[in-house]
Design a protein around this motif. Structure first.
Motif, PDB file in Angstrom:
ATOM      1  N   GLU A 257      -6.925 -38.137 -27.408  1.00  0.00           N
ATOM      2  CA  GLU A 257      -7.442 -36.812 -27.737  1.00  0.00           C
ATOM      3  C   GLU A 257      -6.452 -36.086 -28.650  1.00  0.00           C
ATOM      4  N   TYR A 258      -6.936 -35.096 -29.352  1.00  0.00           N
ATOM      5  CA  TYR A 258      -6.122 -34.423 -30.364  1.00  0.00           C
ATOM      6  C   TYR A 258      -4.890 -33.760 -29.750  1.00  0.00           C
ATOM      7  N   VAL A 259      -3.778 -33.956 -30.407  1.00  0.00           N
ATOM      8  CA  VAL A 259      -2.517 -33.307 -30.095  1.00  0.00           C
ATOM      9  C   VAL A 259      -2.055 -32.645 -31.383  1.00  0.00           C
ATOM     10  N   ASP A 260      -1.605 -31.390 -31.316  1.00  0.00           N
ATOM     11  CA  ASP A 260      -1.148 -30.687 -32.524  1.00  0.00           C
ATOM     12  C   ASP A 260      -0.203 -31.561 -33.334  1.00  0.00           C
ATOM     13  N   GLY A 261      -0.508 -31.701 -34.631  1.00  0.00           N
ATOM     14  CA  GLY A 261       0.344 -32.438 -35.547  1.00  0.00           C
ATOM     15  C   GLY A 261       0.062 -33.926 -35.643  1.00  0.00           C
ATOM     16  N   MET A 262      -0.799 -34.458 -34.793  1.00  0.00           N
ATOM     17  CA  MET A 262      -1.013 -35.906 -34.810  1.00  0.00           C
ATOM     18  C   MET A 262      -1.831 -36.336 -36.016  1.00  0.00           C
ATOM     19  N   THR A 263      -1.491 -37.508 -36.529  1.00  0.00           N
ATOM     20  CA  THR A 263      -2.235 -38.089 -37.657  1.00  0.00           C
ATOM     21  C   THR A 263      -2.691 -39.510 -37.359  1.00  0.00           C
ATOM     22  N   SER A 264      -2.357 -40.025 -36.173  1.00  0.00           N
ATOM     23  CA  SER A 264      -2.805 -41.358 -35.781  1.00  0.00           C
ATOM     24  C   SER A 264      -3.107 -41.370 -34.286  1.00  0.00           C
ATOM     25  N   SER A 265      -3.911 -42.326 -33.885  1.00  0.00           N
ATOM     26  CA  SER A 265      -4.313 -42.407 -32.486  1.00  0.00           C
ATOM     27  C   SER A 265      -4.408 -43.868 -32.084  1.00  0.00           C
ATOM     28  N   PRO A 266      -3.979 -44.215 -30.882  1.00  0.00           N
ATOM     29  CA  PRO A 266      -3.389 -43.325 -29.887  1.00  0.00           C
ATOM     30  C   PRO A 266      -1.937 -43.005 -30.239  1.00  0.00           C
ATOM     31  N   LEU A 267      -1.402 -42.035 -29.528  1.00  0.00           N
ATOM     32  CA  LEU A 267       0.021 -41.747 -29.676  1.00  0.00           C
ATOM     33  C   LEU A 267       0.670 -41.732 -28.305  1.00  0.00           C
ATOM     34  N   THR A 268       1.969 -41.930 -28.298  1.00  0.00           N
ATOM     35  CA  THR A 268       2.748 -41.871 -27.069  1.00  0.00           C
ATOM     36  C   THR A 268       3.049 -40.404 -26.782  1.00  0.00           C
ATOM     37  N   TYR A 269       2.826 -39.981 -25.543  1.00  0.00           N
ATOM     38  CA  TYR A 269       3.054 -38.585 -25.179  1.00  0.00           C
ATOM     39  C   TYR A 269       4.005 -38.506 -23.994  1.00  0.00           C
ATOM     40  N   ILE A 270       4.992 -37.647 -24.111  1.00  0.00           N
ATOM     41  CA  ILE A 270       5.905 -37.409 -22.989  1.00  0.00           C
ATOM     42  C   ILE A 270       5.201 -36.450 -22.036  1.00  0.00           C
ATOM     43  N   GLU A 271       4.793 -36.981 -20.894  1.00  0.00           N
ATOM     44  CA  GLU A 271       4.106 -36.158 -19.889  1.00  0.00           C
ATOM     45  C   GLU A 271       5.117 -35.371 -19.062  1.00  0.00           C
ATOM     46  N   GLY A 272       6.316 -35.880 -18.961  1.00  0.00           N
ATOM     47  CA  GLY A 272       7.383 -35.203 -18.239  1.00  0.00           C
ATOM     48  C   GLY A 272       8.693 -35.922 -18.469  1.00  0.00           C
ATOM     49  N   ILE A 273       9.761 -35.147 -18.558  1.00  0.00           N
ATOM     50  CA  ILE A 273      11.095 -35.744 -18.688  1.00  0.00           C
ATOM     51  C   ILE A 273      12.057 -34.863 -17.906  1.00  0.00           C
ATOM     52  N   TYR A 274      12.928 -35.504 -17.139  1.00  0.00           N
ATOM     53  CA  TYR A 274      13.828 -34.764 -16.271  1.00  0.00           C
ATOM     54  C   TYR A 274      15.140 -35.518 -16.116  1.00  0.00           C
ATOM     55  N   VAL A 275      16.235 -34.760 -16.124  1.00  0.00           N
ATOM     56  CA  VAL A 275      17.563 -35.290 -15.805  1.00  0.00           C
ATOM     57  C   VAL A 275      18.225 -34.274 -14.882  1.00  0.00           C
ATOM     58  N   ASP A 276      18.754 -34.744 -13.742  1.00  0.00           N
ATOM     59  CA  ASP A 276      19.441 -33.852 -12.807  1.00  0.00           C
ATOM     60  C   ASP A 276      20.518 -33.050 -13.542  1.00  0.00           C
ATOM     61  N   SER A 277      20.695 -31.810 -13.128  1.00  0.00           N
ATOM     62  CA  SER A 277      21.600 -30.897 -13.836  1.00  0.00           C
ATOM     63  C   SER A 277      23.027 -31.441 -13.965  1.00  0.00           C
ATOM     64  N   ALA A 278      23.520 -32.157 -12.982  1.00  0.00           N
ATOM     65  CA  ALA A 278      24.881 -32.696 -13.038  1.00  0.00           C
ATOM     66  C   ALA A 278      25.041 -33.776 -14.107  1.00  0.00           C
ATOM     67  N   TYR A 279      23.943 -34.314 -14.615  1.00  0.00           N
ATOM     68  CA  TYR A 279      23.987 -35.409 -15.586  1.00  0.00           C
ATOM     69  C   TYR A 279      23.542 -34.979 -16.985  1.00  0.00           C
TER      70      TYR A 279
END
Length: 145
Positions: free
Chosen positions: A65-87
């Motif tokens: 589905e459309y994502v702002d700025g996309m020009t090809s499909s499919p694309l890889t999407y970061i659904e979530g990214i997290y790193v503990d604060s100490a790292y």
């Protein structure tokens, strides 16, 4: 530092870290979402483990589905990214993003996308440092009737 793929044995850790991102959610909802990622052929999650403890992750999806700025499909999407604060500020977010790019290339994607809140300077800076370009800003509104 080890990288682990999402598995039944680490779903609780994915849910725990997801709650740090989406504090208005519940453990149960995030656990169910992690189970759905595990079952999906269009999603995955990679976790960082250091000295026996899970300290970060990146959840990825293939989007058509459309994502702002996309020009090809499919694309890889970061659904979530997290790193503990100490790292944080050790390049681990960038390492996870690079891992996501490789996964996307393996899936035939030509583009990689993500989003963050307009006020999340740390996330904005990490994305820019990893080569992402800002393509739009959206402010959402609601009115009770």
């Amino acid at each position: 530092m080890k990288i682990k793929k999402i598995a039944k044995k680490n779903l609780k850790e994915v849910a725990r870290m997801s709650l740090a991102l989406w504090t208005d959610s519940s453990f149960e909802a995030e656990y169910e979402d992690a189970k759905e990622v595990l079952r999906s052929k269009k999603k995955t999650c990679f976790l960082l483990k250091d000295k026996g403890a899970y300290i970060g992750y990146i959840s990825l999806g293939l989007r058509k589905e459309y994502v702002d700025g996309m020009t090809s499909s499919p694309l890889t999407y970061i659904e979530g990214i997290y790193v503990d604060s100490a790292y944080r500020r050790q390049g681990l977010g960038e390492k996870l993003i690079a891992l996501g790019a490789e996964w996307g290339k393996e899936k035939g994607c030509l583009q990689y996308a993500s989003d963050t809140d307009w006020y999340n300077d740390a996330s904005i800076n990490m994305h820019k440092k990893s080569g992402f370009q800002e393509v739009s800003k959206v402010i959402c509104f609601v009115k009770d009737l």
